[in-house]
Design a protein around this motif. Structure first.
Motif, PDB file in Angstrom:
ATOM      1  N   UNK A 111       0.816  -1.225   0.000  1.00 24.30           N
ATOM      2  CA  UNK A 111       0.000   0.000   0.000  1.00 24.30           C
ATOM      3  C   UNK A 111       0.843   1.266   0.000  1.00 24.30           C
ATOM      4  N   UNK A 112       2.144   1.140   0.222  1.00 19.34           N
ATOM      5  CA  UNK A 112       2.985   2.329   0.362  1.00 19.34           C
ATOM      6  C   UNK A 112       3.332   2.907  -1.017  1.00 19.34           C
ATOM      7  N   UNK A 113       3.146   4.215  -1.135  1.00 23.94           N
ATOM      8  CA  UNK A 113       3.384   4.928  -2.394  1.00 23.94           C
ATOM      9  C   UNK A 113       4.508   5.948  -2.176  1.00 23.94           C
ATOM     10  N   UNK A 114       5.377   6.082  -3.185  1.00 24.76           N
ATOM     11  CA  UNK A 114       6.455   7.081  -3.125  1.00 24.76           C
ATOM     12  C   UNK A 114       5.989   8.361  -3.825  1.00 24.76           C
ATOM     13  N   UNK A 115       6.159   9.495  -3.145  1.00 23.56           N
ATOM     14  CA  UNK A 115       5.696  10.781  -3.676  1.00 23.56           C
ATOM     15  C   UNK A 115       6.852  11.774  -3.807  1.00 23.56           C
ATOM     16  N   UNK A 124      -5.751   8.299  -3.477  1.00 24.15           N
ATOM     17  CA  UNK A 124      -4.698   8.796  -2.586  1.00 24.15           C
ATOM     18  C   UNK A 124      -5.312   9.707  -1.528  1.00 24.15           C
ATOM     19  N   UNK A 125      -4.610   9.877  -0.417  1.00 29.12           N
ATOM     20  CA  UNK A 125      -5.096  10.775   0.632  1.00 29.12           C
ATOM     21  C   UNK A 125      -5.178  12.207   0.093  1.00 29.12           C
ATOM     22  N   UNK A 126      -6.339  12.844   0.276  1.00 28.52           N
ATOM     23  CA  UNK A 126      -6.496  14.229  -0.170  1.00 28.52           C
ATOM     24  C   UNK A 126      -5.542  15.160   0.570  1.00 28.52           C
TER      25      UNK A 126
END
Ligand SMILES: [Zn+2]
Length: 240
Positions: A55-59, A73-75
């Protein structure tokens, strides 16, 4: 620290903060990329108690996924990016809505440390009011980088800031320090609220005691004691 270790630790932090009732179905925790300070890791839009490594996303700091991402994605991810962009020494960020802190977001009663375990949160916690700069018709969510940056500017030198009618943010140099402080923040708020009903002056931590707590190293081995225990309690000791 390796990227793989960083992602496992972020999963552990999600599980602990959910199990300790700091996060519920909403709220989120992130960590700065260990090799790319201009990036951070945060889960996809997902309840923290069920977050897994996949579930982990790189931003990037402006909240854009590094790899193509079709999942929601989290707003409010911009409060994480705003914090990392504004403060080079911040490597872990939490946003939560724990009930125990909310009274201090809507009254003039300051949130302050009254038990030793939260002395490093700062002497007097500020309340960030989104209406001050962004008007009185927002949905109160931190949904833009401008809002995230504005919030970030009010946090340091404390480690915590309240969001009026919404929740709080907490920051630290690493995840273990962030989680340790966050677990005790609702307890401190409950103690402070209970003490206000007793009708006598409240003895908070003294400025020298707060300074002494701030000198403690969140990366020291002793800080792992709570981390390991809470990880086991939340059923993810296999990730340690
Ligand atoms: Zn929120």
């Amino acid at each position: 620290m390796s990227i793989e270790r960083t992602i496992k630790d972020l999963v552990i932090a999600n599980r602990i903060l959910a199990n300790e009732n700091v996060l519920d179905s909403f709220g989120h925790v992130s960590v700065r990329h260990p090799e790319r300070p201009d990036r951070y890791f945060l889960a996809r839009s997902c309840s923290p108690g069920i977050v897994e490594e996949s579930d982990i996303v790189e931003f990037t700091l402006d909240g854009v996924p590094v790899n193509p991402e079709k999942r929601p994605l989290y707003l409010e991810r911009h409060l994480h990016g705003g914090m990392y962009e504004t403060h080079a020494g911040v490597n872990a960020v939490l946003h939560a809505h724990a009930d125990d802190l909310l009274p201090f977001t809507i009254t003039d009663i300051p949130l302050r440390p009254v038990i030793q375990s939260v002395g490093d949160m700062g002497a007097k916690i500020p309340v960030w009011d989104i209406a001050d700069k962004f008007g009185d018709d927002t949905d109160l969510l931190v949904c833009t980088m401008d809002q995230g940056r504005d919030l970030a500017r009010c946090v340091l030198p404390n480690k915590v800031a309240l969001l009026r009618g919404h929740g709080f943010v907490s920051v630290d140099v690493n995840l273990i320090g962030l989680v340790r402080l966050a677990v005790f923040l609702p307890r401190n708020a409950r103690v402070l609220l209970a003490a206000t009903t007793l009708g006598t002056p409240i003895k908070g931590l003294k400025s020298g005691e707060i300074a002494a707590r701030l000198r403690l190293d969140p990366a020291s081995p002793s800080m792992r004691r709570g981390w390991e225990y809470w990880a086991r309690e939340s059923g993810c000791s296999d990730l340690l």
